[in-house]
Structures are given as structure tokens and as C-alpha cells.
Design a protein around this motif. Structure first.
Motif, mmCIF file in Angstrom:
data_model
loop_
_atom_site.group_PDB
_atom_site.id
_atom_site.type_symbol
_atom_site.label_atom_id
_atom_site.label_comp_id
_atom_site.label_asym_id
_atom_site.label_seq_id
_atom_site.Cartn_x
_atom_site.Cartn_y
_atom_site.Cartn_z
ATOM 1 N N GLU A 1 0.844 -1.202 0.000
ATOM 2 C CA GLU A 1 0.000 0.000 0.000
ATOM 3 C C GLU A 1 0.870 1.239 0.000
ATOM 4 O O GLU A 1 1.886 1.283 0.694
ATOM 5 N N TYR A 2 0.446 2.241 -0.765
ATOM 6 C CA TYR A 2 1.287 3.439 -0.866
ATOM 7 C C TYR A 2 0.445 4.678 -1.106
ATOM 8 O O TYR A 2 -0.694 4.608 -1.547
ATOM 9 N N ASP A 3 1.076 5.831 -0.788
ATOM 10 C CA ASP A 3 0.483 7.113 -1.124
ATOM 11 C C ASP A 3 1.517 7.828 -1.986
ATOM 12 O O ASP A 3 2.507 8.362 -1.476
ATOM 13 N N LEU A 4 1.291 7.789 -3.274
ATOM 14 C CA LEU A 4 2.306 8.295 -4.205
ATOM 15 C C LEU A 4 2.232 9.803 -4.402
ATOM 16 O O LEU A 4 3.243 10.449 -4.677
ATOM 17 N N GLN A 5 1.018 10.367 -4.223
ATOM 18 C CA GLN A 5 0.807 11.754 -4.640
ATOM 19 C C GLN A 5 1.828 12.731 -4.044
ATOM 20 O O GLN A 5 2.476 13.499 -4.767
ATOM 21 N N THR A 6 2.001 12.682 -2.732
ATOM 22 C CA THR A 6 2.886 13.653 -2.068
ATOM 23 C C THR A 6 4.317 13.515 -2.564
ATOM 24 O O THR A 6 4.961 14.512 -2.924
ATOM 25 N N ILE A 7 4.825 12.292 -2.593
ATOM 26 C CA ILE A 7 6.228 12.133 -2.983
ATOM 27 C C ILE A 7 6.429 12.392 -4.481
ATOM 28 O O ILE A 7 7.483 12.861 -4.893
#
Ligand code: IMP
Length: 425
Positions: free
Chosen positions: A178-184
Motif C-alpha cells: 500500500e502506498y500514497d504516491l501523490q505527495t512524494i
């Protein structure tokens, strides 16, 4: 024609390369990094300040030196941007002294996510990666799908980025990560303008032209020889060739242009991450060494594993690198210990061996030789060093056949003792 001198760590990294590159830089016109990336943390201390560099060569604090990030490096634009911002208080004209290779591979946000996914999936067999995306980026380089710094200057960059990102996301999905790509990803694109403000060129031409015009180059190794992808304790290694031939492929200079090879080692050993460590001290003694040596990672802050100097491992590194001069670091840390030891050989099934076993396990043990402590650090010249320390250093020189020409007795630039004049180094 001038040559490229190479400076390398002979153990598992963290030997103090940054301090020595900074110390030697006045003797050179150019300092160049040839492998690794933001997994490195090169600490420099001078004028009461402490600074950690991850991707920028350690010659950067000398305003008249050129600093080159070679093609063998993997560069993270986000970390690089932060490093540039952190240098602002020093008022250095970095954009004119720092040059980047158009062929250096770029670490994408998804490379960092993949590093985490791969490590998590390994469970108890974790490498202990710094999770900076190093392995996945070198993997893409070899798979011939990676993006290089020169690509950010091309019109089709975004579509190529997208293609590689999609490839990565499908692997992450397979791993159920699971990941949150938007910020990075936003940070990544924000940092590209900073990157474009630097000279991104074919540094192999630049370097060879500088050598022909008589300029001298110091190649700055990262990590350590025992983390080399071929010769280290595989698979518990980094993903690049950390040994001296890596300077040829990582800078684009032929072997005949390599001059001296300086090998740096600590007077004891440390290691971060997993993997065999024959002389590791697990009890109070290891803790004492960690506290006295302030052995906590410069990049991750992790406590480093500590142990005695491993002579067969040192000899192995000297052999692989063709080391012509040794520099010993953190000699001051040992001075307060009551009893000091050096591993002189390994033993398995009753048989002694001098060969560095990349798969060291419970079947092996170490043969240790004791040395008395020198008890103090009240010396600033080679001629003043206590006899016990002389004996310790002579033992290493006699067994390796390589002279120890520099002794470091503290983190500051000034806490450095040379055996001979700087010019002869
Ligand atoms: P990676 O290079 O981040 O994939 O990490 C692989 C192994 O090398 C891990 O055990 C890390 O702790 C170790 N490592 C990577 N870079 C350094 C370094 O600069 N100093 C010490 N250990 C390192």
C-alpha cells in the motif's frame, strides 16, 4: 597527464571517507563520486560545524574545486534538492562548481516504494537496506529501462516517466504493497527544476579533458569494499561495485588513468544492516564501543553493530582495490578501552583460514590477538604517538604490507595526523 586517485572504505562503510576527502581536497582540482547514492552519509566537521553529505561530493566546501557526480551514481532529485538547500548557509557558488553526469541513473519515488516492498517481503532475510531506492534503481539500470539525468532535458521525459512508473506500480500491486504516491511524486516534480539549473553533461568527456590538461582528480568511494555487489557478503551488500575498478566504469576513465588508491579503515569494525560480521561484539563491549565511537548511522540514525578489527577482511579489501596507502580512522575511540583485539584468522572444523568467508556462519569462529590500550589521545604529531599505539599500527602494517600514512583522532579536519608531508601522500 594527471591521474585519478581513488579513496575507498575498506570495511562495511562509515569509515570516515567524507572527512578525509574534505581533508585531501586542497591537493586536487576535482572531486568525483562514482557509485552509490543517498544511501551514503559522508560527515564533515570543520570550524565548529558538522555537515552530512549524501550525494554531493565531499569537496564541495572548497570553493575553487570542481565536484562531479559521475555516471555510476544513482541520484534522487528530491534528496539532492534538500542537500542543495542545506548548503545555503555556506554561501557557496555550487551551480558553477558542481557538475552532474547526464548518464547517472535517477531514483524515482516508486523506486523508494519498491525498496520498501522488496525488503518487507524478505521477512527475516531483510538486507537492512537504507530504503533510499538504491537497489531498484540499479536493477532498472541493468534491465535497461531506467531514466537518466539527461532524460529530464528531453521533450518526452514525462511520458517515459509515466511508462516506468506504471511498470513499478504493477509490481507494487503484485506485492500487495500500500502506498500514497501523490505527495512524494509532487516533491519529485518540484525538485526537477532545481536539477535542471545544474550543468548536466557527459562528464566522461569533461573528466578525460581535465586529466589531459593536467588537472588532478580524487574519486570518492561510497559504502565500503565489503558491501561490494560482487565481492561483499552477498546478498547482504549494496547494489554497486564499491571497489576501485568501479571508479573506471562509474566515471568513464580507463584503468591506466588510475593513480594512487587510498584505503580508509576504522581501527575497529562497524556494520549497519544485516549480514555476517565475524568480529561482532554483542555484549557490553559492543555497547561500549558504540557509545564511545558514537556509532549511529549518518543516513538512517540506526545503531551500528560494532566489533574488533578484522585483519583477513582488511587484507581482502586491500587486495581487491590495490591499495597503496592506508588511512586509519577513529583511533581515539579505542584509547579508553582496557583490552583491544584484532582478528588474525578464521577457524572452521579445526582448520584455520585467512580467506574472507562471504557466508560466515555459526560453523566459523575468529582467532583474536590482544593488544594493550594506549590510554590517552594527547598527541598531535606522528612522532608523539604512544608506543602501544605504534605496536598496534605496526602489526597492521606488517601483516598487510601497506603503510599507514594518516591517523585520524577525532571528527574535525584538524584532528588528523600525517606520517609524511601531505605532498607525498
Ligand atoms: P542499500 O544500499 O540501501 O540497498 O543497503 C544495502 C546494505 O548496505 C544495507 O546493509 C545498508 O545498511 C548498507 N549500506 C548502504 N549504504 C551504506 C553506507 O553508506 N554506509 C554503511 N552501510 C551502508
Amino acid at each position: 597527464m594527471s591521474k585519478v586517485d581513488v579513496l575507498l572504505g575498506l570495511q562495511w562503510g562509515d569509515e570516515g571517507k567524507g572527512k578525509i576527502v574534505d581533508f585531501l581536497a586542497p591537493n586536487y582540482d576535482v572531486v568525483a563520486r562514482f557509485q552509490g547514492g543517498p544511501n551514503a552519509g559522508h560527515t564533515l566537521e570543520f570550524d565548529g560545524r558538522k555537515h552530512v553529505l549524501h550525494q554531493i561530493p565531499s569537496g564541495i566546501f572548497h570553493p575553487d574545486k570542481m565536484n562531479i557526480v559521475g555516471n555510476g551514481v544513482v541520484l534522487d532529485p528530491v534528496t539532492f534538492h534538500k542537500e542543495i538547500e542545506d548548503l545555503a548557509p555556506y554561501n557557496l557558488d555550487i551551480s558553477s562548481t558542481l557538475v552532474l553526469s547526464s548518464k547517472a541513473q535517477m531514483i524515482l519515488p516508486t523506486h523508494r516504494l519498491l525498496d520498501q516492498a522488496y525488503e518487507e517481503a524478505k521477512g527475516s532475510e531483510k538486507i537492512g537496506s537504507t530504503l533510499r531506492g538504491i537497489g531498484p534503481t540499479y536493477q532498472d539500470k541493468m534491465a535497461r529501462v531506467g531514466l537518466r539525468l539527461g532524460d529530464i532535458l528531453e521533450k518526452d521525459f514525462e511520458s517515459r516517466y509515466d511508462k516506468l512508473k506504471r511498470r513499478h506500480l504493477s509490481i507494487l500491486d503484485q506485492y500487495g504493497f500500500e502506498y500514497d504516491l501523490q505527495t512524494i511524486e509532487n516533491q519529485f516534480f518540484d525538485s526537477l527544476d532545481n536539477l535542471r539549473s545544474f550543468r548536466i553533461v557527459n562528464t566522461e568527456y569533461l573528466l578525460n579533458e581535465l586529466l589531459i590538461s593536467g588537472q588532478s582528480v580524487l574519486a570518492e568511494g561510497a559504502q565500503g569494499s565489503l558491501l561490494d555487489v560482487d565481492f561483499g557478503s552477498y546478498p547482504y551488500v549494496t547494489s554497486s561495485n564499491t571497489i576501485s575498478p568501479g571508479a573506471c566504469t562509474g566515471l568513464g576513465v580507463p584503468p591506466g588513468k588510475i593513480g594512487k588508491t587510498f584505503g580508509i579503515f576504522k581501527a575497529y569494525c562497524t556494520r549497519v544492516g544485516s549480514g555476517p560480521f565475524p568480529t561482532e561484539l554483542l555484549g557490553d563491549k559492543g555497547e561500549e564501543l558504540r557509545e564511545k565511537g558514537r556509532e549511529f548511522g549518518a543516513t538512517t540514525g540506526r545503531p551500528r553493530r560494532c566489533g574488533w578489527l578484522d585483519l583477513p577482511a582488511l587484507k581482502y579489501s586491500i587486495m581487491l582495490n590495490g591499495v597503496s596507502q592506508l588511512f586509519v580512522m577513529k583511533v581515539d575511540v579505542l584509547s579508553e578501552l582496557s583490552d583491544i583485539k584484532i582478528c588474525t584468522a578464521y577457524k572452521r572444523n579445526g582448520e584455520e583460514s585467512q580467506e574472507f568467508p562471504s557466508n560466515y556462519n555459526d560453523e566459523w569462529s575468529t582467532i583474536l590477538k590482544s593488544f594493550p590500550s594506549w590510554g590517552h589521545n594527547d598527541f598531535s604529531l606522528y612522532s608523539e604517538i604512544p608506543s602501544q599505539l605504534s605496536d598496534y599500527l605496526n602489526f597492521i602494517e606488517d601483516n598487510t604490507g601497506v603503510p599507514i600514512n594518516l591517523i585520524s583522532i577525532g571528527p574535525d579536519r584538524t584532528e588528523t595526523i600525517l606520517k609524511e608531508a601531505m605532498a607525498s601522500l
